[in-house]
Design an enzyme around this catalytic site. Structure first.
Site, PDB file in Angstrom:
ATOM      1  N   ASN A 169       0.824  -1.210   0.000  1.00 60.59           N
ATOM      2  CA  ASN A 169       0.000   0.000   0.000  1.00 60.59           C
ATOM      3  C   ASN A 169       0.864   1.269   0.000  1.00 60.59           C
ATOM      4  OD1 ASN A 169      -2.606  -1.106  -0.060  1.00 60.59           O
ATOM      5  ND2 ASN A 169      -2.567  -1.498   2.146  1.00 60.59           N
ATOM      6  N   ASP A 229      -5.862  -2.916  -3.144  1.00 59.19           N
ATOM      7  CA  ASP A 229      -7.212  -3.449  -3.388  1.00 59.19           C
ATOM      8  C   ASP A 229      -7.193  -4.462  -4.529  1.00 59.19           C
ATOM      9  OD1 ASP A 229      -8.181  -1.865  -1.388  1.00 59.19           O
ATOM     10  OD2 ASP A 229      -9.054  -0.350  -2.703  1.00 59.19           O
ATOM     11  N   GLU A 234      -6.097  -7.673   5.596  1.00 56.30           N
ATOM     12  CA  GLU A 234      -5.468  -8.609   4.655  1.00 56.30           C
ATOM     13  C   GLU A 234      -5.467 -10.032   5.191  1.00 56.30           C
ATOM     14  OE1 GLU A 234      -2.041  -6.638   6.992  1.00 56.30           O
ATOM     15  OE2 GLU A 234      -4.026  -6.123   6.238  1.00 56.30           O
TER      16      GLU A 234
END
Length: 366
Positions: free
Chosen positions: A250, A259, A285
């Site tokens: 990220n 995503d 996650e």
């Protein structure tokens, strides 16, 4: 002939143009007006044989009003069409009842009018109640008027039988049409409710990003598995897995990349578990997998195969391609444990894998 009939039905069931208009009510008025036109046309022919010119003119005028109401339903004026149908039907019912008499089955059409009114959505329930009271007064006044008015038209022989038959046919057909439209409307409404409930259930039990089960859905399923184990001794194990260094993905590539990874990984997990059990997004996650109807060693082997498959997979978003690894812990349910303890144990094994190098599946046999 069959094709012509099918085209006629298609025209009668044509949707109205405005969303604010009731398509079910429009179809109902079209069917009732069509029946009324046929009925008044045949009745006018029957009365013409006995030279009842005035009554024939009344019926022809009624046909014209019904045609107007029919046109209104195609011009997005369903409320006006309903009003024209109701007023015209009440007018003809009164005129023929006063001139010919109750014995020719005119009164039931007043009940049809009342049913049409209650079918409509354009009037409040309170006003419909007052209309019911008005209909009672209306029928009472017609009955009193028939007894006290000095002159009545008499029809005889086959003409009288024909008029009676036509009026009975119209009343029964009209009530049947209303029943059909009501059932159709009810079925459509029920179908919409079922679809809406299904969507709500899907929203409640499904993770919006990955389309996998969410934690709530999996908890319900795990409780079911515990019940099956207690009754039939059906073995199952659960694995909790986590993407290694997902925060780094990220931070370096952006949340859109993160995503995308979660979505692609979810497809792999879902395909892998189709023959073995179920999978859910446990949170962030993390994913929880339930290996069902298999022994612990087999479940561990399948979980290790999944780990390797994920490691070998390319994850591409826009122009960036990365590889990821997972760490997981897998625990077996036994008669000596509880569901909460099982989840805690799988989570502890996951943490053990995280602290001893990652990219591994840790079992109780580790």
């Amino acid at each position: 002939m069959k094709k012509l009939f099918q085209k006629l039905i298609a025209v009668l069931q044509m949707d109205v143009g405005k969303e604010s208009e009731s398509n079910n009510e429009a179809i109902l008025i079209r069917l009732l007006c069509s029946l009324g036109i046929i009925h008044y046309l045949l009745t006018a022919v029957a009365l013409a044989f006995n030279q009842y010119i005035v009554l024939c003119l009344v019926l022809i005028f009624s046909i014209g009003i019904y045609v107007g109401a029919l046109i209104c339903t195609y011009e997005n004026k369903t409320s006006l069409a309903s009003t024209l149908y109701i007023l015209q039907t009440l007018f003809v019912t009164a005129a023929l009842s006063l001139s010919i008499g109750w014995k020719y089955f005119f009164a039931p059409m007043s009940i049809v009018v009342l049913m049409v009114l209650y079918f409509s959505l354009n009037m409040s329930l309170k006003k419909k109640g007052w209309f019911s009271v008005g209909m009672t007064i209306y029928l009472f006044l017609i009955s009193v008027g028939y007894f006290y008015l000095p002159k009545h038209t008499e029809i005889f022989n086959n003409v009288a039988l024909m008029v009676l038959f036509l009026n009975i046919s119209l009343s029964i057909s009209s009530i049947s049409v209303i029943g059909y439209c009501f059932c159709r409307k009810f079925s459509q409404t029920e179908e919409k409710i079922l679809q809406y409930n299904k969507k709500l259930e899907q929203m409640v039990l499904t993770d919006p990003l990955t389309s996998l089960w969410n934690r709530r859905a999996m908890n319900e399923h795990l409780n079911h598995l515990v019940t099956q184990y207690n009754k039939y001794q059906r073995d199952f194990s659960i694995a909790i897995m986590d993407i290694d260094f997902f925060k780094h993905v990220n931070d370096e590539y952006g949340h859109s990349m993160g995503d995308s990874v979660l979505k692609n990984l979810s497809v792999i997990l879902d395909n892998h578990m189709k023959d073995f059990g179920h999978v859910c997004r446990w949170g962030g996650e993390e994913f929880l997998l339930s290996y069902e109807n298999m022994d612990y060693e087999t479940a561990c082997r399948h979980m290790e195969e999944l780990r390797r498959k994920i490691e070998e997979q390319d994850y591409t978003y826009k122009k960036s391609t990365i590889h990821i690894t997972i760490t997981g812990g897998i625990a077996e349910f036994t008669s000596r444990t509880t569901l909460d303890a099982l989840i805690t144990r799988a989570d502890e094994l996951l943490y053990q894998g995280k602290t001893t190098g990652r990219n591994k599946i840790v079992s109780s046999q580790y």
